[in-house]
Design an enzyme around this catalytic site. Structure first.
Site, PDB file in Angstrom:
ATOM      1  N   GLY A 129      19.510 -15.179 -45.532  1.00 34.99           N
ATOM      2  CA  GLY A 129      18.548 -15.152 -46.643  1.00 34.99           C
ATOM      3  C   GLY A 129      17.538 -16.275 -46.492  1.00 34.99           C
ATOM      4  N   SER A 131      13.760 -15.419 -45.420  1.00 34.93           N
ATOM      5  CA  SER A 131      12.413 -14.941 -45.780  1.00 34.93           C
ATOM      6  C   SER A 131      12.332 -14.571 -47.261  1.00 34.93           C
ATOM      7  CB  SER A 131      12.055 -13.690 -44.973  1.00 34.93           C
ATOM      8  OG  SER A 131      12.172 -13.944 -43.602  1.00 34.93           O
ATOM      9  N   SER A 163      18.755  -8.644 -43.250  1.00 32.94           N
ATOM     10  CA  SER A 163      19.444  -7.644 -42.422  1.00 32.94           C
ATOM     11  C   SER A 163      20.932  -7.611 -42.775  1.00 32.94           C
ATOM     12  CB  SER A 163      19.326  -7.988 -40.939  1.00 32.94           C
ATOM     13  OG  SER A 163      17.985  -8.193 -40.581  1.00 32.94           O
ATOM     14  N   GLU A 246      19.182 -18.930 -33.168  1.00 36.20           N
ATOM     15  CA  GLU A 246      18.702 -17.557 -33.360  1.00 36.20           C
ATOM     16  C   GLU A 246      17.707 -17.180 -32.259  1.00 36.20           C
ATOM     17  OE1 GLU A 246      16.949 -16.883 -37.209  1.00 36.20           O
ATOM     18  OE2 GLU A 246      16.823 -14.715 -36.908  1.00 36.20           O
TER      19      GLU A 246
HETATM   20  C1  LIG Z   1      14.087  -6.690 -37.357  1.00 36.64           C
HETATM   21  C2  LIG Z   1      13.868  -7.806 -38.330  1.00 36.64           C
HETATM   22  C3  LIG Z   1      14.969  -8.445 -38.892  1.00 36.64           C
HETATM   23  C4  LIG Z   1      14.765  -9.480 -39.819  1.00 36.64           C
HETATM   24  N1  LIG Z   1      15.875 -10.023 -40.392  1.00 36.64           N
HETATM   25  C5  LIG Z   1      15.723 -11.006 -41.303  1.00 36.64           C
HETATM   26  C6  LIG Z   1      16.872 -11.544 -41.952  1.00 36.64           C
HETATM   27  O1  LIG Z   1      18.003 -11.103 -41.736  1.00 36.64           O
HETATM   28  N2  LIG Z   1      16.684 -12.535 -42.824  1.00 36.64           N
HETATM   29  C7  LIG Z   1      15.457 -13.056 -43.104  1.00 36.64           C
HETATM   30  O2  LIG Z   1      15.379 -14.004 -43.874  1.00 36.64           O
HETATM   31  N3  LIG Z   1      14.326 -12.523 -42.540  1.00 36.64           N
HETATM   32  C8  LIG Z   1      14.442 -11.520 -41.652  1.00 36.64           C
HETATM   33  N4  LIG Z   1      13.335 -10.945 -41.070  1.00 36.64           N
HETATM   34  C9  LIG Z   1      12.003 -11.386 -41.521  1.00 36.64           C
HETATM   35  C10 LIG Z   1      11.212 -12.181 -40.475  1.00 36.64           C
HETATM   36  O3  LIG Z   1      11.734 -13.477 -40.304  1.00 36.64           O
HETATM   37  C11 LIG Z   1       9.757 -12.221 -40.973  1.00 36.64           C
HETATM   38  O4  LIG Z   1       9.274 -10.886 -40.991  1.00 36.64           O
HETATM   39  C12 LIG Z   1       8.865 -13.052 -40.070  1.00 36.64           C
HETATM   40  O5  LIG Z   1       9.217 -14.413 -40.146  1.00 36.64           O
HETATM   41  C13 LIG Z   1       7.366 -12.886 -40.435  1.00 36.64           C
HETATM   42  O6  LIG Z   1       7.163 -13.115 -41.781  1.00 36.64           O
HETATM   43  P1  LIG Z   1       6.357 -12.042 -42.677  1.00 36.64           P
HETATM   44  O7  LIG Z   1       6.963 -10.702 -42.440  1.00 36.64           O
HETATM   45  O8  LIG Z   1       6.329 -12.567 -44.065  1.00 36.64           O
HETATM   46  O9  LIG Z   1       4.901 -11.996 -42.065  1.00 36.64           O
HETATM   47  P2  LIG Z   1       3.705 -13.007 -42.389  1.00 36.64           P
HETATM   48  O10 LIG Z   1       4.220 -14.408 -42.350  1.00 36.64           O
HETATM   49  O11 LIG Z   1       3.042 -12.558 -43.646  1.00 36.64           O
HETATM   50  O12 LIG Z   1       2.758 -12.792 -41.162  1.00 36.64           O
HETATM   51  C14 LIG Z   1       1.820 -11.697 -41.090  1.00 36.64           C
HETATM   52  C15 LIG Z   1       1.037 -11.832 -39.794  1.00 36.64           C
HETATM   53  O13 LIG Z   1       0.259 -13.044 -39.810  1.00 36.64           O
HETATM   54  C16 LIG Z   1       0.538 -13.823 -38.640  1.00 36.64           C
HETATM   55  N5  LIG Z   1       0.512 -15.256 -38.982  1.00 36.64           N
HETATM   56  C17 LIG Z   1       1.020 -15.866 -40.075  1.00 36.64           C
HETATM   57  N6  LIG Z   1       0.809 -17.193 -40.018  1.00 36.64           N
HETATM   58  C18 LIG Z   1       0.150 -17.440 -38.856  1.00 36.64           C
HETATM   59  C19 LIG Z   1      -0.348 -18.637 -38.223  1.00 36.64           C
HETATM   60  N7  LIG Z   1      -0.201 -19.838 -38.776  1.00 36.64           N
HETATM   61  N8  LIG Z   1      -0.961 -18.507 -37.013  1.00 36.64           N
HETATM   62  C20 LIG Z   1      -1.114 -17.281 -36.426  1.00 36.64           C
HETATM   63  N9  LIG Z   1      -0.674 -16.116 -36.998  1.00 36.64           N
HETATM   64  C21 LIG Z   1      -0.060 -16.201 -38.177  1.00 36.64           C
HETATM   65  C22 LIG Z   1       1.964 -13.416 -38.234  1.00 36.64           C
HETATM   66  O14 LIG Z   1       2.204 -13.692 -36.877  1.00 36.64           O
HETATM   67  C23 LIG Z   1       1.945 -11.908 -38.555  1.00 36.64           C
HETATM   68  O15 LIG Z   1       1.341 -11.195 -37.502  1.00 36.64           O
HETATM   69  C24 LIG Z   1      13.464  -9.904 -40.168  1.00 36.64           C
HETATM   70  C25 LIG Z   1      12.361  -9.256 -39.603  1.00 36.64           C
HETATM   71  C26 LIG Z   1      12.544  -8.207 -38.715  1.00 36.64           C
HETATM   72  C27 LIG Z   1      11.354  -7.520 -38.155  1.00 36.64           C
END
Ligand SMILES: Cc1cc2nc3c(=O)[nH]c(=O)nc-3n(C[C@H](O)[C@H](O)[C@H](O)COP(=O)(O)OP(=O)(O)OC[C@H]3O[C@@H](n4cnc5c(N)ncnc54)[C@H](O)[C@@H]3O)c2cc1C
Length: 406
Positions: A129, A131, A163, A246
């Site tokens: 937990g 994100s 997840s 991780e």
């Molecule tokens: C298969 C999978 C499993 C996951 N499992 C878990 C889990 O079990 N627990 C958990 O907590 N999370 C989990 N996640 C979440 C994952 O950690 C987040 O999706 C990831 O960190 C990106 O955050 P966001 O989705 O909020 O995208 P955002 O942070 O909103 O990013 C959107 C876009 O903007 C870009 N971006 C953002 N900031 C910058 C910057 N400073 N410079 C350049 N580009 C930037 C990103 O690269 C992305 O392309 C999982 C995700 C996936 C796909």
């Protein structure tokens, strides 16, 4: 690291290979991909078999209940499992690959005694937990609040993309214990029992139809202060340990799976006659070389983790390069499948030689994309490589926002 097996390693390999040859063919069929309770039973059942045979936590130290094997033996273990087509960690991913290792590195002796053995036995499943809807890449913006009340923290907030939350017993949870604007200085790492009153799990469906993710809603959940890993407000440092596992070592099994996928691609290329295309041959050769290079990097990262207790920044580089290569491998599979790559089932090939592996390859292509996001996106890994490994200047921080860190 010596690249050839010593006599001891060769005997470990032979013993493991013999055991796998006996047990893997006798395993029950894999449950349907979307039946999570059945998948939990299957994955934890396999973990129990590893435990009973003395192969659970091969790389975990003896005090953590593991086998205390050398890095070379750990890699032999992974190679042999892949060779035997044995099950992967599945729903045990978080517990075995980063929550458990974090508790080994940062937990108290009581926490190690309480939480590590059930992970190794397959009795307890963990989820992550971290994100939140407004804290993904910029993880230090997280807002789920924990307020100390006697011997407990009272936690309120929500998490997303958790997840395997549907089938988890515990969650490695990041909460804000400092002031609202304290960023990484006000975060604490807690062990959340998923059965505690006030925890609600709402499954989310992915594009592939799976409910592997969930939203987690926490409403006044009482978590004992004894479940805190590290000091209050020192959770960011503990988080960096979790993320180093991780990104650094947790993807190793995945790399071996990618080798298997590349093998299936080569078979498909031969079958379809596309091998005559020099450009395609070059792309396949390039990917083969990249995966081999990544295996060498893995050996380095695993050796470093064994020396220092945690993987170094090489893990970030590995995560970035591996997931990008894996995604290109998925693209190539779809290119060779042609129109069959639009299908979600195995379609009959025009050559009359049975079905094409379209279902697996399409699913793998989608998974390849998701791996470039999970555990921190490629853009974020590039920022980390640039700033922390190459020492380039930090990206400018706009007023009111902050540098992305996850
Ligand atoms: C298969 C999978 C499993 C996951 N499992 C878990 C889990 O079990 N627990 C958990 O907590 N999370 C989990 N996640 C979440 C994952 O950690 C987040 O999706 C990831 O960190 C990106 O955050 P966001 O989705 O909020 O995208 P955002 O942070 O909103 O990013 C959107 C876009 O903007 C870009 N971006 C953002 N900031 C910058 C910057 N400073 N410079 C350049 N580009 C930037 C990103 O690269 C992305 O392309 C999982 C995700 C996936 C796909």
């Amino acid at each position: 690291m010596n690249l050839r097996d010593t006599a001891e390693e060769a005997s470990f390999r032979a013993e493991l290979r013999a055991w796998l040859a006996e047990v893997v063919p006798a395993l029950p069929p894999k449950p349907p991909p979307h039946d999570w309770p059945a998948r939990r039973a299957y994955d934890t059942g396999w973990q129990r078999m590893l435990f009973d045979a003395g192969y659970a936590g091969v790389d975990w130290p003896l005090e953590g209940g593991g086998r205390g094997a050398s890095p070379a033996e750990e890699l032999i273990f992974k190679e042999e499992l892949e060779r035997a087509h044995a099950p992967y960690v599945g729903v045990n991913f978080v517990g075995l690959l980063h929550a458990g290792p974090t508790i080994i590195a940062e937990g108290t002796p009581e926490q190690r005694r309480r939480y590590l053995p059930p992970i190794l036995r397959g009795d307890e499943v963990w989820c992550q937990g971290f994100s939140e809807p407004d804290a993904g890449s910029d993880l230090a913006a997280l807002r789920t609040r924990a307020v100390r009340d006697g011997d407990d923290y009272v936690v309120t907030g929500s998490k997303i993309w958790t997840s395997h939350a549907e089938v988890a017993d515990f969650c490695e949870l990041l909460v804000r214990t400092g002031p609202e604007d304290s960023r990484h200085r006000g975060i604490t790492w807690l062990i959340l029992p998923m059965g505690a009153p006030g925890v609600e799990v709402r499954p989310l469906a992915t594009i592939a139809g799976s409910t592997e993710f969930a939203e987690l809603f926490l409403d006044g959940v009482r978590v004992p202060a004894a479940n805190r890993v590290g000091k209050e407000n020192d959770g960011w440092r503990v988080t960096m340990v979790t993320l180093s596992f991780e990104r650094g070592t947790a993807f190793v099994g995945d790399l071996l799976e990618a080798n298997e996928l590349l093998g299936s691609l080569v078979e498909l290329v031969r079958r379809t006659g596309a091998w005559s295309d020099a450009g395609l041959r070059r792309s396949v050769g390039h990917l083969r070389a990249e995966l081999d290079g990544l295996w060498a990097l893995t050996r380095r990262n695993v050796s470093q983790a064994a020396r220092t207790g945690v993987p170094g920044p090489g893990g970030t580089f590995f995560k970035l390069s591996y997931t990008e290569a894996r995604s290109r491998l998925g693209d190539l599979c779809l290119e060779v499948l042609g129109r069959a790559g639009l299908a979600a089932q195995d379609l009959e090939g025009a050559d009359g030689r049975g079905p094409l592996p379209s279902a697996t390859m399409v699913e793998d292509w989608l998974r390849g994309i998701s791996l470039t996001i999970a555990a921190g996106t490629s853009q974020i890994q590039r920022n980390i490589v640039a700033e922390r490994i190459l020492g380039l200047p930090k990206e400018p921080v706009a007023a009111g926002s902050a540098a992305a860190t996850k």
